[in-house]
Design a protein around this motif. Structure first.
Motif, PDB file in Angstrom:
ATOM      1  N   ALA A 169      -0.204  16.739  -1.154  1.00  0.00           N
ATOM      2  CA  ALA A 169       0.393  15.418  -0.939  1.00  0.00           C
ATOM      3  C   ALA A 169      -0.199  14.749   0.290  1.00  0.00           C
ATOM      4  CB  ALA A 169       1.908  15.547  -0.792  1.00  0.00           C
ATOM      5  N   VAL A 170      -0.388  15.518   1.366  1.00  0.00           N
ATOM      6  CA  VAL A 170      -0.981  14.956   2.580  1.00  0.00           C
ATOM      7  C   VAL A 170      -2.420  14.518   2.326  1.00  0.00           C
ATOM      8  CG1 VAL A 170      -1.748  15.515   4.917  1.00  0.00           C
ATOM      9  CG2 VAL A 170       0.519  16.224   4.156  1.00  0.00           C
ATOM     10  N   VAL A 171      -3.210  15.393   1.698  1.00  0.00           N
ATOM     11  CA  VAL A 171      -4.611  15.065   1.438  1.00  0.00           C
ATOM     12  C   VAL A 171      -4.723  13.890   0.466  1.00  0.00           C
ATOM     13  CG1 VAL A 171      -6.771  15.924   0.473  1.00  0.00           C
ATOM     14  CG2 VAL A 171      -5.383  17.406   1.936  1.00  0.00           C
ATOM     15  N   GLY A 172      -3.949  13.929  -0.621  1.00  0.00           N
ATOM     16  CA  GLY A 172      -4.006  12.861  -1.607  1.00  0.00           C
ATOM     17  C   GLY A 172      -3.589  11.521  -1.030  1.00  0.00           C
ATOM     18  N   ALA A 173      -2.535  11.520  -0.215  1.00  0.00           N
ATOM     19  CA  ALA A 173      -2.095  10.266   0.400  1.00  0.00           C
ATOM     20  C   ALA A 173      -3.136   9.746   1.375  1.00  0.00           C
ATOM     21  CB  ALA A 173      -0.763  10.483   1.112  1.00  0.00           C
ATOM     22  N   GLY A 174      -3.762  10.647   2.125  1.00  0.00           N
ATOM     23  CA  GLY A 174      -4.805  10.218   3.049  1.00  0.00           C
ATOM     24  C   GLY A 174      -5.990   9.601   2.331  1.00  0.00           C
TER      25      GLY A 174
ATOM     26  N   GLU B 231       0.826  -1.205   0.000  1.00  0.00           N
ATOM     27  CA  GLU B 231       0.000   0.000   0.000  1.00  0.00           C
ATOM     28  C   GLU B 231       0.858   1.251   0.000  1.00  0.00           C
ATOM     29  OE1 GLU B 231      -3.392   2.265   2.730  1.00  0.00           O
ATOM     30  OE2 GLU B 231      -2.448   0.407   3.415  1.00  0.00           O
ATOM     31  N   ALA B 232       2.008   1.196   0.670  1.00  0.00           N
ATOM     32  CA  ALA B 232       2.891   2.365   0.743  1.00  0.00           C
ATOM     33  C   ALA B 232       3.396   2.768  -0.638  1.00  0.00           C
ATOM     34  CB  ALA B 232       4.068   2.080   1.671  1.00  0.00           C
ATOM     35  N   VAL B 233       3.575   1.801  -1.524  1.00  0.00           N
ATOM     36  CA  VAL B 233       4.034   2.103  -2.882  1.00  0.00           C
ATOM     37  C   VAL B 233       3.004   2.972  -3.606  1.00  0.00           C
ATOM     38  CG1 VAL B 233       4.636   1.120  -5.122  1.00  0.00           C
ATOM     39  CG2 VAL B 233       5.460   0.034  -3.020  1.00  0.00           C
ATOM     40  N   ILE B 234       1.759   2.560  -3.573  1.00  0.00           N
ATOM     41  CA  ILE B 234       0.695   3.290  -4.275  1.00  0.00           C
ATOM     42  C   ILE B 234       0.460   4.652  -3.637  1.00  0.00           C
ATOM     43  CG2 ILE B 234      -1.703   3.229  -5.010  1.00  0.00           C
ATOM     44  CD1 ILE B 234       0.147   1.167  -6.346  1.00  0.00           C
ATOM     45  N   VAL B 235       0.378   4.695  -2.309  1.00  0.00           N
ATOM     46  CA  VAL B 235       0.142   5.958  -1.615  1.00  0.00           C
ATOM     47  C   VAL B 235       1.296   6.933  -1.860  1.00  0.00           C
ATOM     48  CG1 VAL B 235      -0.110   7.023   0.659  1.00  0.00           C
ATOM     49  CG2 VAL B 235      -1.320   4.906   0.138  1.00  0.00           C
TER      50      VAL B 235
ATOM     51  N   GLY C 206       2.479  11.029   2.943  1.00  0.00           N
ATOM     52  CA  GLY C 206       2.237  12.110   2.000  1.00  0.00           C
ATOM     53  C   GLY C 206       2.970  13.381   2.382  1.00  0.00           C
ATOM     54  N   GLY C 207       3.031  13.673   3.682  1.00  0.00           N
ATOM     55  CA  GLY C 207       3.755  14.855   4.124  1.00  0.00           C
ATOM     56  C   GLY C 207       5.240  14.779   3.816  1.00  0.00           C
ATOM     57  N   VAL C 208       5.827  13.608   4.042  1.00  0.00           N
ATOM     58  CA  VAL C 208       7.252  13.436   3.731  1.00  0.00           C
ATOM     59  C   VAL C 208       7.490  13.589   2.234  1.00  0.00           C
ATOM     60  CG1 VAL C 208       9.183  11.819   3.783  1.00  0.00           C
ATOM     61  CG2 VAL C 208       7.649  11.982   5.738  1.00  0.00           C
TER      62      VAL C 208
END
Length: 262
Positions: free
Chosen positions: A170-175, A137-141, A195-197
């Motif tokens: 990035a934060v919103v999209g990753a969430g 999941e981390a790859v896609i996010v 997303g923040g990183v």
């Protein structure tokens, strides 16, 4: 031509994202595209006096780095990359010596080559992340956060606006991406944190490399014709689009390693 970096990033993100569901071999090909983009664009971004030789170095050692991850017997999969980096440092040193003792800007050129090598080899960390056990999941996010942040930094606004915007989207999209993936390994806070990183990473690279690209262009524009100038701008935007993708693989790999021990 800032939109070119977004187009490059979108193509690379799409290739990595789609191939992550198709198996390791297609994903390795997608990571190879990142290496190709950097091998082409990085020497032009840094205005290397040996662009073809530097492209060859980045291409060869970038693919060697991918091969070492592919052939690694088990985790952590990246143990041979420091050795490849050392070989690249020796290659760059010998390549600069070949220019002659009195060559100008030798230290700057050597530093730029080594930095480009480290960034290019970072693409191999995507392979390490996909090989680690887990749901990926981390790859896609991470890929979603990267492309959204890239799009924000490409807007024709000052950096004081685009950098916070890149972090926000990035934060919103990753969430949102993390919430849409059922039964994923990232919890409610881990996906926005990733997303923040990624947003900070993209904003920092944009400000650093964008400044370098602008100063290099101003210093060399007087000796370039229009056709060469257009080709250089294309190469520069390609490097600016591919660099955050490559470096972002390190973040995803580290997070996957952390999740592996949960």
């Amino acid at each position: 031509m800032r939109w070119i970096r977004v187009a490059v990033a979108l193509c690379l993100v799409a290739a990595l994202g789609v191939s992550s569901f198709l198996g390791f071999a297609p994903f390795a090909v997608a990571a190879g595209l990142v290496v190709l983009a950097l091998a082409y664009g990085w020497p032009r971004l840094t205005d290397s006096p040996q662009p073809r030789a530097t492209s060859l170095m980045l291409l060869v050692l970038g693919f060697v780095g991918l091969a070492t991850v592919w052939l690694a017997p088990g985790p952590p999969y990246l143990e041979w990359l420091p050795l490849v980096t050392g070989v690249g440092l020796l290659w760059a040193f010998v390549q600069n010596l070949a220019r002659g003792v009195g060559a100008s800007h030798a230290v700057v050129n050597l530093s730029a080559q080594v930095a480009g090598l480290v960034i290019t080899l970072s693409a191999a960390s995507w392979l390490g992340a996909i090989l680690l056990p887990g749901d990926k999941e981390a790859v896609i996010v991470g890929l979603v956060a990267l492309i959204l942040a890239q799009a924000a930094t490409a807007l024709p606004w000052p950096d004081r606006y685009t950098s916070p915007l890149a972090l926000l989207v990035a934060v919103v999209g990753a969430g949102v991406a993390g919430a849409l993936i059922p039964d994923g390994s990232l919890d409610l806070w881990a996906a926005p944190a990733l997303g923040g990183v990624m947003g900070l990473l993209v904003a920092a690279i944009d400000r650093m490399l964008g400044t370098i690209a602008g100063s290099r262009y101003q210093a060399t524009a007087v000796r370039r014709d229009r056709r060469r100038d257009k080709a250089r701008r294309l190469a520069v935007q390609t490097a600016l689009g591919a660099t955050p993708i490559a470096v972002g693989g390190i973040v995803v790999y580290v997070l996957e390693r952390i999740l592996m021990f949960r």
